[in-house]
Design an enzyme around this catalytic site. Structure first.
Site, short mmCIF file in Angstrom:
data_model
loop_
_atom_site.label_atom_id
_atom_site.label_comp_id
_atom_site.label_asym_id
_atom_site.label_seq_id
_atom_site.Cartn_x
_atom_site.Cartn_y
_atom_site.Cartn_z
N SER A 225 80.64 -16.90 8.11
CA SER A 225 80.75 -15.54 7.60
C SER A 225 80.35 -14.51 8.67
O SER A 225 80.98 -14.44 9.71
CB SER A 225 79.91 -15.39 6.33
OG SER A 225 80.30 -14.25 5.62
N ASP A 434 88.74 -19.11 -0.30
CA ASP A 434 87.81 -18.01 0.00
C ASP A 434 88.53 -16.67 -0.19
O ASP A 434 89.56 -16.43 0.44
CB ASP A 434 87.31 -18.15 1.43
CG ASP A 434 86.30 -17.08 1.82
OD1 ASP A 434 85.88 -16.30 0.95
OD2 ASP A 434 85.93 -17.05 3.01
N HIS A 503 84.21 -20.33 0.67
CA HIS A 503 83.66 -19.62 1.82
C HIS A 503 82.69 -20.48 2.63
O HIS A 503 82.63 -20.37 3.85
CB HIS A 503 82.95 -18.36 1.31
CG HIS A 503 82.48 -17.42 2.36
ND1 HIS A 503 83.34 -16.72 3.17
CD2 HIS A 503 81.23 -17.04 2.73
CE1 HIS A 503 82.64 -15.94 3.99
NE2 HIS A 503 81.36 -16.14 3.75
#
Length: 529
Positions: A225, A434, A503
């Site tokens: 991320s 995601d 994610h």
């Protein structure tokens, strides 16, 4: 990893007589049960890697490290020995008055192939704790959503390499009525850019290397991320030092990374994402037309069609300045949350009910059942892992950067190309479920990068990501095998797309993420075999 703000059988009729002649068919009472079946396919062999809890002697215990030693038999709620590890606060400089410290948890590996390396894991946010990665993604013990107790992780990255999970820089708060902040790292805000973050991290890491005698070890840096900024900027800073005694960086990998502007990563690919996963976004015709009209009017539809091509036609043009009328990502999120109030932006196949999460954050928003406690906020846990006794939250709502602004350019603009050039391997991986950061946004970013004398990929990623078959093991740690994604490599950059993965790659697809780490470390040369 949390972050980037708080946002989402059909049975064929078979004639009874025919069915009787087909011995492989199961009765309805047997649906969902698995019969063991022999496979003549490549298999994982974990026999050569002893479980970490069998260690007889501590490999890193000495006078310098003793204060960081963790008793692996006394971790609250963990009903097994997690093995040798060290944890605590480490200052970011050698100044005697240094008050800024990063919290780490270090696990030496029993794998003999790991003797000359160290792998760093960073969660993102900004402002989210790397202890989430340890506890729910790739650490030696797991306590995942909706489960009763921690369990051993057969896909722990410590089976492959020496691992250290480091909590990113986090400002303390002078207001005692508010949580101290993300994780356990200490210090007042002083960073304004990724360059500042990297400088402070290198100060921490130099002290870490001296403490644990890791001089000259190859360094692998991995994160997810917002660590799509942290990881390449830190690697770049290490390369610039030209000091292999302390900063012998080898390769990097980033999962579902923030590497471009939000419009590219979220807005432009949002409507095609909904179309691809139409069954998970059951919108009526009126709303479906509305979001398509928004994407057309704001130029997102034409942008995708013209620029997500192989090879790229040239540098991607800048998008017009974002306006509320063009926020199709949020319009989709709001609409799907009415249909599915448990919609999870991190893994869009999630439905109700909300599961209990010992870290207090099982989806798009915080949730803790009445009477439950956040695991790392427990005093007994903090004492067991040499953490300061303070309020702990998985992700901070307060700014990590001074004035709440990161002044750095997106990492794909200049930093990642430089890191690719200087590394044997660089990997960008992305889960296809995601929504907080969308895989096509990552591909657009790659197609806009120039490295190794050319721009982007010349071919669309299409090679199968193959994960060897393995024993099912405990039902608490099931993970897939076979073709679990697609990949492509050009000029030392590898892109991997993970199927049915959210994610947090190692959380939602641990076996595939383990396989990719093997490739990063140079233990395998082909992700398709």
């Amino acid at each position: 990893m949390r972050g980037l703000s708080y946002f989402v059988l059909a049975l064929s009729a078979i004639d009874a007589a025919a069915a009787a002649s087909l011995p492989f068919l199961r009765s309805l009472q047997h649906v969902g049960r698995r019969d063991p079946a022999a496979r003549n396919l490549p298999n994982y062999d974990f026999s050569a890697i002893p479980p970490v809890e069998k260690r007889q002697t501590a490999s890193r215990l000495n006078g310098k490290t003793k204060k960081y030693a963790v008793d692996g038999t006394k971790i609250p709620e963990v009903q097994f020995d997690i093995g040798e590890s060290y944890a605590g606060l480490m200052p970011i400089s050698t100044r005697k008055d240094e008050s800024r410290e990063l919290y780490f948890w270090y696990f030496p590996s029993e794998n003999p192939a790991a003797k000359d390396e160290i792998t760093i894991w960073l969660n993102g946010g900004p402002g989210c704790s790397s202890l989430e990665g340890l506890l729910q993604e790739n650490g030696p013990f797991l306590w995942q959503y909706g489960t009763l107790y921690p369990v051993p992780n057969p896909w722990s990255w410590t089976k492959l390499t020496n691992m250290v999970w480091v909590e990113q820089y986090n400002p303390t708060d002078d207001n005692p009525s508010r949580p101290v902040g993300t994780g356990f790292s200490q210090g007042k805000p002083s960073v304004r850019s990724q360059e500042d973050v990297a400088t402070q991290f290198l100060g921490f890491f130099r002290n870490f290397v001296d403490t644990f005698d890791l001089h000259g070890k190859k360094i692998y840096i991995v994160g997810e991320s917002y660590a799509g900024l942290y990881v390449p900027y830190i690697a770049h800073a290490m390369f610039e030092k030209k000091n292999k005694r302390y900063f012998n960086v080898e390769s990097t990998m980033i999962f579902d990374p923030s590497i471009n502007k939000d419009e590219i990563l979220t807005q432009v690919p949002a409507v095609p994402f909904v179309e691809h996963w139409k069954g998970l976004f059951p919108f009526n015709e009126t709303f479906t037309k509305q979001i398509h009209d928004m994407a057309d009017k704001c130029g997102y539809s034409s942008y995708m069609k013209e620029h997500l091509v192989y090879p790229p036609k040239g540098k991607l043009p800048a998008l017009p300045k974002a306006t509320p009328e063009c926020d199709v990502w949020t319009a989709i999120f709001d609409a799907v949350s009415l249909v599915n109030p448990c919609f999870d932006v991190y893994q869009v196949a999630t439905t109700c009910p909300l599961l209990y999460d010992v870290l207090g954050y099982p989806g798009s928003f915080e949730y803790l059942p009445a009477g439950a406690n956040v695991y790392f906020n427990r005093t007994d846990v903090q004492k067991a892992i040499n953490a300061p006794l303070q309020k702990w939250t998985e992700c901070s709502e307060r700014p990590v950067f001074v004035d709440g602004k990161d002044n750095s350019e997106p990492s794909s603009f200049t930093i990642i190309p430089d890191v690719i050039e200087k590394s044997p391997r660089t990997i960008i991986a992305h889960g296809d479920l995601d929504y907080v950061l969308i895989s096509n946004g990552t591909l657009l970013s790659i197609q806009n990068m120039t490295w190794g004398g050319a721009q982007g990929f010349s071919q669309e990623p299409s090679k199968p990501l193959f994960v060897p078959y393995h024993d099912r093991g405990s039902l608490s740690t099931l993970s897939g095998a076979g073709v679990l994604g697609r990949h492509h490599t050009e000029r030392k950059l590898t892109y991997v797309e993970l199927y049915l993965t959210g994610h947090m790659g190692p959380q939602y697809n641990p076996s595939a993420s383990y396989r990719i780490l093997e490739y990063l470390l140079g233990r395998i040369d082909d992700l398709s075999k």
